[in-house]
Scaffold this motif. Structure first.
Motif, PDB file in Angstrom:
ATOM      1  N   ARG A  13       0.830  -1.215   0.000  1.00 57.84           N
ATOM      2  CA  ARG A  13       0.000   0.000   0.000  1.00 57.84           C
ATOM      3  C   ARG A  13       0.855   1.251   0.000  1.00 57.84           C
ATOM      4  NH1 ARG A  13      -2.980  -2.854   3.934  1.00 57.84           N
ATOM      5  NH2 ARG A  13      -2.056  -1.654   5.630  1.00 57.84           N
ATOM      6  N   TRP A  70      -4.228   4.868  -4.295  1.00 57.64           N
ATOM      7  CA  TRP A  70      -5.633   4.622  -3.990  1.00 57.64           C
ATOM      8  C   TRP A  70      -5.899   4.537  -2.504  1.00 57.64           C
ATOM      9  CZ3 TRP A  70      -9.217   5.390  -7.475  1.00 57.64           C
ATOM     10  CH2 TRP A  70      -8.839   5.353  -8.840  1.00 57.64           C
ATOM     11  N   GLN A  71      -4.862   4.584  -1.701  1.00 60.49           N
ATOM     12  CA  GLN A  71      -5.028   4.486  -0.252  1.00 60.49           C
ATOM     13  C   GLN A  71      -5.921   5.598   0.288  1.00 60.49           C
ATOM     14  OE1 GLN A  71      -3.978   2.065   1.616  1.00 60.49           O
ATOM     15  NE2 GLN A  71      -4.534   2.919   3.597  1.00 60.49           N
ATOM     16  N   ALA A  73      -8.210   7.346  -1.491  1.00 60.31           N
ATOM     17  CA  ALA A  73      -9.434   7.566  -2.271  1.00 60.31           C
ATOM     18  C   ALA A  73     -10.675   7.292  -1.427  1.00 60.31           C
ATOM     19  CB  ALA A  73      -9.444   6.663  -3.495  1.00 60.31           C
ATOM     20  N   GLU A  77     -15.232   5.888  -4.765  1.00 60.63           N
ATOM     21  CA  GLU A  77     -14.328   6.030  -5.907  1.00 60.63           C
ATOM     22  C   GLU A  77     -13.482   4.781  -6.083  1.00 60.63           C
ATOM     23  OE1 GLU A  77     -10.919   9.089  -7.663  1.00 60.63           O
ATOM     24  OE2 GLU A  77     -11.409   9.110  -5.525  1.00 60.63           O
ATOM     25  N   LEU A  78     -13.058   4.201  -4.984  1.00 63.12           N
ATOM     26  CA  LEU A  78     -12.244   2.987  -5.042  1.00 63.12           C
ATOM     27  C   LEU A  78     -13.064   1.823  -5.594  1.00 63.12           C
ATOM     28  CD1 LEU A  78      -9.580   1.644  -4.546  1.00 63.12           C
ATOM     29  CD2 LEU A  78     -10.137   1.466  -2.116  1.00 63.12           C
ATOM     30  N   HIS A  81     -13.327   2.242  -9.264  1.00 63.64           N
ATOM     31  CA  HIS A  81     -12.053   1.871  -9.886  1.00 63.64           C
ATOM     32  C   HIS A  81     -11.954   0.362 -10.047  1.00 63.64           C
ATOM     33  CE1 HIS A  81      -7.779   1.525 -10.674  1.00 63.64           C
ATOM     34  NE2 HIS A  81      -7.607   0.848  -9.547  1.00 63.64           N
ATOM     35  N   THR A 210      -5.728  -4.805  -4.381  1.00 64.72           N
ATOM     36  CA  THR A 210      -6.506  -3.581  -4.169  1.00 64.72           C
ATOM     37  C   THR A 210      -7.672  -3.823  -3.218  1.00 64.72           C
ATOM     38  OG1 THR A 210      -5.897  -2.769  -6.372  1.00 64.72           O
ATOM     39  CG2 THR A 210      -7.806  -1.744  -5.320  1.00 64.72           C
ATOM     40  N   GLU A 211      -8.315  -4.971  -3.375  1.00 70.17           N
ATOM     41  CA  GLU A 211      -9.439  -5.276  -2.494  1.00 70.17           C
ATOM     42  C   GLU A 211      -8.966  -5.698  -1.106  1.00 70.17           C
ATOM     43  OE1 GLU A 211     -12.788  -6.481  -5.811  1.00 70.17           O
ATOM     44  OE2 GLU A 211     -12.052  -8.036  -4.446  1.00 70.17           O
ATOM     45  N   LEU A 215      -9.108  -1.750   0.106  1.00 68.92           N
ATOM     46  CA  LEU A 215     -10.534  -1.556   0.348  1.00 68.92           C
ATOM     47  C   LEU A 215     -11.021  -2.309   1.595  1.00 68.92           C
ATOM     48  CD1 LEU A 215     -13.220  -0.339  -0.593  1.00 68.92           C
ATOM     49  CD2 LEU A 215     -13.536  -2.370  -2.036  1.00 68.92           C
TER      50      LEU A 215
END
Length: 225
Positions: A13, A70-71, A73, A77-78, A81, A210-211, A215
């Motif tokens: 991250r 993206w940390q 965001a 929005e994430l 994406h 990313t997930e 997220l």
């Protein structure tokens, strides 16, 4: 905290380029993102010292990266994406990869290095990934977008377990293709198949990272070990 005692997910991250570094050393940063660098390196039989040094160099250059962080965001929005960059892309990638794999198996089935069973493996992956993405789109992501992410620990746990299954399936693809290494004398279709497979592998790993590590960490942090 020393870099070596931070989790792969935390490092991935924070430091642009860390995911490519971990992948090069065969450290599972997406499904195994809750393991510390020390633990993951020991399990893989890899010397952590040069990895730590490379991470320091990457961190020092982080100000020049063009990659989006993206940390920070917003959750909505994430989610958007993830839907556009990964869900939509996988739905385009897999049908074509299956088509190419079938053609290669039909035309070059007599070769010892032909990836026998690859089309079937990709077909199963496509079905499982579609089911997984539908659950996120129909249940989990709407909860998060509506601001109910704190109540989503159970579905997040299920999604993480399914991510582990995707990781196992991806390793099966790598075994069938010799590490997705194009053999000598491969035809244009075969080369296109393996180029597409490498892109799909990178995208799926980035998707899971990313997930899992960005997220989901906001609502159900994984225990580091």
């Amino acid at each position: 905290m020393e870099l070596i005692d931070q989790s792969l997910g935390q490092l991935a991250r924070r430091i642009p380029g860390a995911t490519r570094l971990f992948d090069a050393h065969h450290l599972d940063f997406c499904c195994g993102g809750n393991k510390t660098l020390r633990t993951a390196a020991a399990a893989a039989g890899v010397d952590a010292a040069p990895i730590v040094e490379e991470l320091r160099q990457l961190a020092g250059r982080s100000g020049t990266t063009s990659e989006r962080d993206w940390q920070d965001a917003e959750a909505a929005e994430l989610v958007d994406h993830v839907l556009t960059r990964y869900h939509a892309v996988h739905r385009e990638q897999l049908p074509e990869l299956i088509r190419l794999a079938r053609k290669v198996e039909q035309v070059h089935g007599e070769r010892a290095d032909c990836p026998h069973g690859l089309a079937e493996q990709l077909s199963v992956m496509a079905q499982e990934l579609e089911s997984h993405m539908r659950k996120e789109e129909d249940i989990l992501f709407p909860m998060i977008v509506r601001g109910h992410g704190a109540m989503a620990r159970a579905p997040i746990s299920v999604m993480r377990m399914e991510h582990d299954d995707h990781g196992v399936a991806l390793r099966a693809v790598e075994q069938l293709t010799g590490g997705i290494t194009t053999p000598a004398g491969a035809c244009t279709t075969w080369r296109a198949l393996y180029t597409g497979l490498r892109t799909f592998r990178e995208d799926l790993m980035a998707h899971i990272h990313t997930e899992n590590n960005i997220l989901f960490e906001r609502f159900a942090p994984a225990a580091v070990h």
